[in-house]
Design a protein around this motif. Structure first.
Motif, PDB file in Angstrom:
ATOM      1  N   GLN A 145       0.868  -1.245   0.043  1.00 46.47           N
ATOM      2  CA  GLN A 145      -0.135   0.089   0.019  1.00 46.47           C
ATOM      3  C   GLN A 145       0.905   1.159   0.109  1.00 46.47           C
ATOM      4  N   LEU A 146       1.755   1.430   0.966  1.00 42.61           N
ATOM      5  CA  LEU A 146       2.657   2.481   0.834  1.00 42.61           C
ATOM      6  C   LEU A 146       3.497   2.690  -0.437  1.00 42.61           C
ATOM      7  N   GLY A 147       3.836   1.523  -1.008  1.00 39.04           N
ATOM      8  CA  GLY A 147       4.480   1.915  -2.328  1.00 39.04           C
ATOM      9  C   GLY A 147       3.604   1.830  -3.737  1.00 39.04           C
ATOM     10  N   ASP A 148       2.189   2.182  -3.252  1.00 38.17           N
ATOM     11  CA  ASP A 148       1.323   2.393  -4.455  1.00 38.17           C
ATOM     12  C   ASP A 148       1.701   1.270  -5.495  1.00 38.17           C
ATOM     13  N   ASP A 149       1.809   0.010  -5.012  1.00 40.83           N
ATOM     14  CA  ASP A 149       2.033  -1.184  -5.734  1.00 40.83           C
ATOM     15  C   ASP A 149       0.569  -2.101  -5.544  1.00 40.83           C
ATOM     16  N   ARG A 150       1.038  -3.330  -6.318  1.00 46.53           N
ATOM     17  CA  ARG A 150      -0.091  -4.273  -6.127  1.00 46.53           C
ATOM     18  C   ARG A 150       0.423  -5.481  -5.445  1.00 46.53           C
ATOM     19  N   PRO A 151      -0.191  -6.212  -4.885  1.00 50.52           N
ATOM     20  CA  PRO A 151       0.364  -7.492  -4.356  1.00 50.52           C
ATOM     21  C   PRO A 151       0.696  -8.518  -5.534  1.00 50.52           C
ATOM     22  N   ARG A 167      12.906  -0.504   2.868  1.00 56.27           N
ATOM     23  CA  ARG A 167      13.470   0.488   3.834  1.00 56.27           C
ATOM     24  C   ARG A 167      13.095   1.792   2.962  1.00 56.27           C
ATOM     25  N   ASP A 168      13.579   1.816   1.768  1.00 60.03           N
ATOM     26  CA  ASP A 168      13.242   3.062   0.966  1.00 60.03           C
ATOM     27  C   ASP A 168      11.619   3.542   0.846  1.00 60.03           C
ATOM     28  N   ILE A 169      11.020   2.353   0.869  1.00 60.87           N
ATOM     29  CA  ILE A 169       9.323   2.744   0.839  1.00 60.87           C
ATOM     30  C   ILE A 169       9.142   3.329   2.088  1.00 60.87           C
ATOM     31  N   PHE A 170       9.450   2.558   3.244  1.00 57.16           N
ATOM     32  CA  PHE A 170       9.125   3.114   4.642  1.00 57.16           C
ATOM     33  C   PHE A 170       9.772   4.701   4.641  1.00 57.16           C
ATOM     34  N   ARG A 171      11.061   4.727   4.547  1.00 57.96           N
ATOM     35  CA  ARG A 171      11.397   6.360   4.676  1.00 57.96           C
ATOM     36  C   ARG A 171      10.651   7.411   3.786  1.00 57.96           C
ATOM     37  N   GLU A 172      10.363   6.861   2.683  1.00 54.82           N
ATOM     38  CA  GLU A 172       9.587   8.015   1.805  1.00 54.82           C
ATOM     39  C   GLU A 172       8.109   7.991   2.181  1.00 54.82           C
ATOM     40  N   LYS A 173       7.393   7.003   2.302  1.00 54.96           N
ATOM     41  CA  LYS A 173       5.953   7.184   2.436  1.00 54.96           C
ATOM     42  C   LYS A 173       5.229   7.187   3.730  1.00 54.96           C
ATOM     43  N   ALA A 181       8.676   6.816   9.477  1.00 59.43           N
ATOM     44  CA  ALA A 181       9.654   6.045   9.687  1.00 59.43           C
ATOM     45  C   ALA A 181      10.660   6.628  10.918  1.00 59.43           C
ATOM     46  N   PRO A 182      11.249   5.852  11.759  1.00 59.51           N
ATOM     47  CA  PRO A 182      12.259   6.462  12.643  1.00 59.51           C
ATOM     48  C   PRO A 182      13.439   6.819  11.783  1.00 59.51           C
ATOM     49  N   HIS A 183      14.088   7.809  12.275  1.00 63.02           N
ATOM     50  CA  HIS A 183      15.181   8.556  11.746  1.00 63.02           C
ATOM     51  C   HIS A 183      16.509   7.490  11.428  1.00 63.02           C
ATOM     52  N   GLY A 184      17.048   7.351  10.391  1.00 64.65           N
ATOM     53  CA  GLY A 184      17.983   6.606  10.193  1.00 64.65           C
ATOM     54  C   GLY A 184      17.681   5.159   9.960  1.00 64.65           C
ATOM     55  N   LEU A 185      16.428   4.821   9.450  1.00 65.66           N
ATOM     56  CA  LEU A 185      15.983   3.288   9.444  1.00 65.66           C
ATOM     57  C   LEU A 185      16.919   2.612   8.794  1.00 65.66           C
ATOM     58  N   SER A 186      17.260   1.406   8.930  1.00 69.82           N
ATOM     59  CA  SER A 186      18.277   0.456   8.395  1.00 69.82           C
ATOM     60  C   SER A 186      17.367  -0.522   7.624  1.00 69.82           C
ATOM     61  N   ASP A 187      18.116  -1.451   6.911  1.00 67.36           N
ATOM     62  CA  ASP A 187      17.127  -2.364   6.156  1.00 67.36           C
ATOM     63  C   ASP A 187      17.379  -3.790   6.968  1.00 67.36           C
ATOM     64  N   THR A 188      17.846  -3.843   8.281  1.00 66.37           N
ATOM     65  CA  THR A 188      17.602  -5.057   8.937  1.00 66.37           C
ATOM     66  C   THR A 188      16.393  -5.550   9.315  1.00 66.37           C
ATOM     67  N   PRO A 189      16.036  -6.928   9.352  1.00 66.16           N
ATOM     68  CA  PRO A 189      14.338  -7.193   9.456  1.00 66.16           C
ATOM     69  C   PRO A 189      14.007  -6.724  10.958  1.00 66.16           C
ATOM     70  N   ALA A 193      10.567  -4.200  10.739  1.00 66.69           N
ATOM     71  CA  ALA A 193       9.613  -4.701  11.803  1.00 66.69           C
ATOM     72  C   ALA A 193       9.085  -3.527  12.677  1.00 66.69           C
ATOM     73  N   GLU A 194      10.064  -3.105  13.456  1.00 66.20           N
ATOM     74  CA  GLU A 194       9.651  -2.181  14.601  1.00 66.20           C
ATOM     75  C   GLU A 194       9.071  -0.949  13.845  1.00 66.20           C
ATOM     76  N   ALA A 195       9.628  -0.499  12.895  1.00 64.84           N
ATOM     77  CA  ALA A 195       9.105   0.688  12.104  1.00 64.84           C
ATOM     78  C   ALA A 195       7.751   0.356  11.876  1.00 64.84           C
ATOM     79  N   ALA A 196       7.192  -0.748  11.345  1.00 64.00           N
ATOM     80  CA  ALA A 196       5.821  -0.925  10.886  1.00 64.00           C
ATOM     81  C   ALA A 196       5.150  -1.101  12.197  1.00 64.00           C
ATOM     82  N   ARG A 197       5.457  -1.614  13.353  1.00 60.73           N
ATOM     83  CA  ARG A 197       4.916  -2.051  14.650  1.00 60.73           C
ATOM     84  C   ARG A 197       4.483  -0.581  15.034  1.00 60.73           C
ATOM     85  N   LEU A 198       5.328   0.294  15.197  1.00 58.82           N
ATOM     86  CA  LEU A 198       5.018   1.714  15.622  1.00 58.82           C
ATOM     87  C   LEU A 198       4.131   2.364  14.887  1.00 58.82           C
TER      88      LEU A 198
END
Lengths: 480, 239
Positions: A145-151, A167-173, A181-189, A193-198
Motif C-alpha cells: 500500500q505504501l509503495g502504491d504497488d499491487r500484491p 526500507r526506501d518505501i518506509f522512509r519515503e512514504k 519511519a524512525p530516523h536513520g532506518l536500516s534495512d535489517t528485518p 518490523a519495529e518501524a511497521a509496528r510503531l
C-alpha cells in the motif's frame, strides 16, 4: 504502478517484462525456493499427509455440493449470535454495502486485516471514492500500500520486494499515511518490523472500524476463523467498535471438527509452520468484549457460476495457501503481477478466468500461462487438479474464438487431417527430410521459437521410411 | 514376446534415431517389435491447447492402430501419459483398453522385462532430466536412473533442480516464448554446472527445446534421448 488490475495486458506481454527484470527474478527465485524447501520438510513430518489431503478435498467438495444449506445455516447462527448478514452478488454490491456500513458509523478511516476478497472487489478504491481511508495492517500489505504497488503473491504480497526496497518505501512514504519511519532506518528485518509496528500501533488504537476477511466460516456455530502470523489480525478483530467481515461464500465448512484438517494442512502448505502463530475465532458479538457491532458480507462475485462448471468448480476448494505459487516455474519467472489479478500463480490462472469470465485479453491468456508440468497439483493440499482445469478453460477460450484462435483452430484442423492420413503424413515428412538443406535457419512464423532457440536439424529420413527399408520385410506387418 | 512400437510423431519426423534405437534395444533383449503404420500422433498437442474436437479422431485412430497388441511401448513419457491419463476420458472402450496396455520405455524394461542392465556401453558423463509428465503423471520414479547407472562406462551426475520443468510445455514454448526460454536457460545452466558431456532425457519434445537452447548458448554438452544411450554397445557404440 496503480493499485488495481484493470486493463492488464495479456500474460505473455506482462511476463516478458518480468522475465527481463533481474532484481525481480532474483527476489522471486530466492523467496520461492526457500519456502518451497521448508514446506517440503514440514509436510514430510506428517505420516498421514495423503489422508489429510484427501480429507480436505472431501470436506470442501461436500460443502460445495450443499453450499445453499450450509450458507443458510451460517446466516441463522450469525444472526442468533448478534451479527448481521448481508448477501452481495457482485463487487459493486459488496462495496456499496461496506461503504454504507462505514458511513453509518460516522467514521472516515478503517483498519484492515489482509483480506483477498476485499482486494478482489477493489474495496479500498471504492472506499476512497467515498472519502474513507482504508489502512492495510498486514506487514506485506502495508509495504504494497505504501509503495502504491499491487500484491504479487497470496501469502507474501510483497515477495517481489527486497529489504533495501522496503526500507526506501518506509522512509519515503510512512509519514504520508501516519507515523513517520524512525530516523536513520536500516534495512535489517528487526528495524523494519519495529518501524511497521510503531506505525501500525497508532492506527490500531485510533480505529473505530475494522474490516477483515476469513479463512473459514463454521456453519454449525456461525463462527469466523482467521489464521495469521503477525497478530495484526487480532488487533483489527478486537479493538474496533465495529467489525465488518467480507468473505467469499466458498469459505464455509460445516463443523468445527472439519477445521482440524485445515489447521494442519494450511500452515504447513503456506508458511511451512506446524501451526500458525495466531488463530482467531469470533462468533457474533459479546457484551464488554470486542466489537459491539458485527457485519458479515457474503460475497458471490462469480462463485456460483464457477460452481456450475463440473470441471472448473474444484478451484473453489482452494484454501489460499499459495503452495502452488511457490513451486510454479512460470510464476517464478513471470512474477505475480503478470497474472493481472489478486490471485496470481497457478490457482490465479484457473480462478480469475472463472470468476471474471474469459472475455478480456488477460483472462483469455491466463489458461495458457502454464507448461502443464503438474508441480502445482502435486503440492495442492486440497488436490485441485490445476492442469486439468487449465486445459478445460483452454477449450472454453479456443471455442470463443478471438484473437489468434481462429487461425490456430484452422491450423489444428489441417494438422488433424494430415495426422488422420498416415500416407500424407509420411509424404510430408519425406519432403521435409529431403529438402532439409534448403530450410532457412529461421523459418517464417517460427520466430517465437528461433528468437532464443535453435531448430532441430531435420533427419535424412523419417522413422517410418527406415522401418520400411530395414524391418518391414521381416515382419508380416499384420496385427497379432 | 511381441510388442507394438508407438514411435510418436516427434520421433518419427524429427528424431528417427530414437525410434531406431528403441527397436534395436528391444530386439537385443529378445523382443519382437512391430510398427503399426496406421499410427500418427496421440493428439496431445491438440488436447492440451484446447481443441478437444480435433483430438477425438486421433484418439480413435491411435486406439485402432494398436488394437490387439498386448504391449504398446513408446519412448516418450509425455505421449504415454496422454494415452494413460486422458484416453479413458476422451475415447471409447478401445481407447481405455489401450491406456492399460501402453508402457513408457523405461517402465517396460524395468517392470515387464525386469531388466535394469540392458548391456549398454556409453563412456561419457551424463546428467538426467526427468521430464514432468514421466515424473508426475506416470510416476516413473528412479527407473530411468537405475537403467543409466547400469550402463557400462557411464558416470551419472546429479542435476540440480532436476524435477523442475524445462519450459517446453508444447504450444507453451511458442505462446509464452519468453518464460519458456528463461526456464530452458536455467535448466541448461544447471546441466552445465554438473560438468557432464551429455544431458539425457526420456522425451524428445523436451529435449528439442533444451537442445535448442543448448545449441543457441553454445553450451558444452549435448542432449540425447535415453534410448539412444541404452542402444549403444561396445560393438556398435554411439559416439
Amino acid at each position: 504502478m496503480s493499485g488495481t488490475f484493470v486493463g492488464m495486458p495479456s500474460f505473455p506481454r506482462a511476463a516478458k517484462e518480468a522475465v527481463h527484470n533481474k532484481t525481480l527474478r532474483d527476489n522471486l527465485r530466492h523467496a520461492t525456493h526457500t519456502i518451497r524447501d521448508k514446506r517440503a520438510k514440514a509436510v514430510a513430518e506428517l505420516a498421514d499427509w495423503a489422508e489429510l489431503r484427501e480429507a480436505g478435498k472431501q470436506i470442501k467438495d461436500h460443502t460445495l455440493r450443499h453450499l445453499d444449506r450450509y450458507l443458510v445455516q451460517l446466516e441463522s447462527r450469525v444472526t442468533e449470535a448478534g451479527g448481521t448478514v448481508h448477501w452481495a452478488a457482485d463487487a459493486d454490491e459488496a462495496n456499496r454495502i461496506v461503504a454504507d456500513l462505514v458511513k453509518a458509523t460516522g467514521e472516515s478511516e478503517v483498519v484492515k486485516v489482509k483480506s483477498m476478497a476485499t482486494q478482489e472487489i477493489g474495496l479500498n478504491e471504492a472506499l476512497e471514492a467515498e472519502g474513507i481511508a482504508a489502512y492495510e495492517t498486514d506487514l506485506a500489505e502495508l509495504i504494497v500500500q505504501l509503495g502504491d504497488d499491487r500484491p504479487s503473491h497470496i501469502l507474501v504480497p510483497a515477495i517481489h520486494r527486497n529489504r533495501g526496497e522496503i526500507r526506501d518505501i518506509f522512509r519515503e512514504k510512512m509519514a504520508d499515511w501516519g507515523r513517520a519511519a524512525p530516523h536513520g532506518l536500516s534495512d535489517t528485518p528487526a528495524d523494519l518490523a519495529e518501524a511497521a509496528r510503531l506505525h501500525l500501533r497508532e492506527k490500531f488504537l485510533r480505529a473505530k472500524v475494522g474490516i477483515s476477511g476469513a479463512n473459514f466460516m463454521v456453519a454449525e456455530t456461525g463462527t469466523l476463523v482467521v489464521f495469521e502470523s503477525e497478530g495484526n489480525g487480532r488487533m483489527c478483530l478486537t479493538l474496533p467498535e465495529t467489525l465488518i467481515s467480507v468473505v467469499g461464500i466458498e469459505k464455509v465448512v460445516p463443523t468445527w471438527r472439519d477445521l482440524e484438517v485445515f489447521l494442519q494442512t494450511l500452515p504447513r502448505s503456506s508458511t511451512a509452520e506446524r501451526m500458525n502463530p495466531y488463530t482467531s475465532t469470533w462468533t457474533g458479538t459479546a457484551d464488554g468484549d470486542g466489537p459491539r457491532t458485527f457485519h458479515l458480507v457474503l460475497l458471490d462475485n462469480g462463485r456460483t457460476d464457477t460452481l456450475a462448471d463440473e470441471v472448473g468448480r474444484q478451484a473453489l476448494r482452494c484454501i489460499r495457501c499459495s503452495a502452488c505459487l511457490n513451486v510454479c516455474p512460470v510464476y517464478e519467472r513471470a512474477g505475480g503481477h503478470a497474472y493481472g489479478s489478486v490471485y496470481p500463480g497457478p490457482i490465479g490462472a484457473i480462478l480469475s478466468p472463472q470468476l471474471r469470465g474469459t472475455q478480456s485479453e488477460i483472462d483469455a491468456s491466463l489458461p495458457y500461462a502454464s507448461s502443464l508440468c503438474g508441480a502445482c497439483y502435486e503440492v495442492c493440499p486440497v488436490a485441485i487438479d490445476i492442469p486439468e482445469v487449465l486445459v478445460h478453460l483452454r477449450e472454453r477460450v479456443a471455442d470463443q474464438g478471438g484473437k489468434g484462435h481462429r487461425v490456430e483452430k484452422a491450423a489444428m484442423k489441417a494438422a488433424g487431417w494430415v495426422l488422420d492420413h498416415p500416407g500424407v503424413l509420411g509424404a510430408g515428412e519425406r519432403v521435409a527430410s529431403r529438402t532439409r538443406k534448403l530450410h532457412p535457419s529461421k523459418l517464417p512464423g517460427a520466430g517465437a521459437w528461433t528468437r532464443s532457440r535453435e531448430l532441430p536439424e531435420m533427419p535424412a529420413e523419417p522413422f517410418r521410411d527406415w522401418w520400411k527399408k530395414n524391418r518391414k520385410p521381416k515382419s508380416d506387418g499384420k496385427k497379432p | 514376446m511381441r510388442v507394438a512400437l508407438f514411435v510418436t510423431c516427434v520421433n518419427d519426423a524429427v528424431y528417427p534415431s530414437t525410434g531406431i534405437a528403441t527397436v534395436r534395444l528391444l530386439e537385443r533383449l529378445g523382443v519382437e517389435v512391430d510398427f503399426p503404420e496406421a499410427q500418427t500422433c496421440c493428439g496431445q498437442p491438440q488436447f492440451n491447447t484446447g481443441y478437444r474436437a480435433q483430438t477425438e479422431p486421433l484418439v480413435r485412430r491411435t486406439a485402432a492402430a494398436f488394437e490387439g497388441y498386448e504391449y504398446v511401448v513408446t519412448p516418450s513419457g509425455s505421449c504415454a501419459a496422454m494415452v494413460r491419463q486422458h484416453y479413458p476420458k476422451i475415447g471409447d472402450a478401445s481407447a481405455a483398453a489401450l491406456a492399460s496396455r501402453t508402457y513408457e520405455l523405461t517402465e517396460f524394461l524395468v517392470d515387464v522385462l525386469r531388466v535394469t542392465d540392458v548391456g549398454a556401453y556409453f563412456p561419457h558423463t551424463v546428467t538426467y532430466h526427468p521430464s514432468c509428465h514421466g515424473l508426475r503423471m506416470l510416476g516413473l520414479g528412479d527407473r530411468p536412473r537405475r537403467l543409466l547407472e547400469a550402463v557400462d562406462g557411464l558416470e551419472l551426475r546429479e542435476l540440480p533442480g532436476a524435477d523442475e520443468c524445462c519450459g517446453f510445455g508444447g504450444t507453451f514454448a511458442l505462446k509464452n516464448s519468453d518464460v519458456s526460454t528463461a526456464m530452458g536457460q536455467d535448466k541448461v545452466n544447471n546441466a552445465v554446472s554438473t560438468g557432464a558431456d551429455v544431458l539425457c532425457g526420456a522425451d524428445n519434445s523436451c529435449l528439442m527445446h533444451i537442445g535448442g537452447v543448448l545449441r543457441r548458448e553454445e553450451a558444452p554438452l549435448r542432449a540425447l534421448h535415453l534410448a539412444d544411450i541404452l542402444a549403444s554397445t561396445r560393438e556398435e557404440p554411439l559416439v
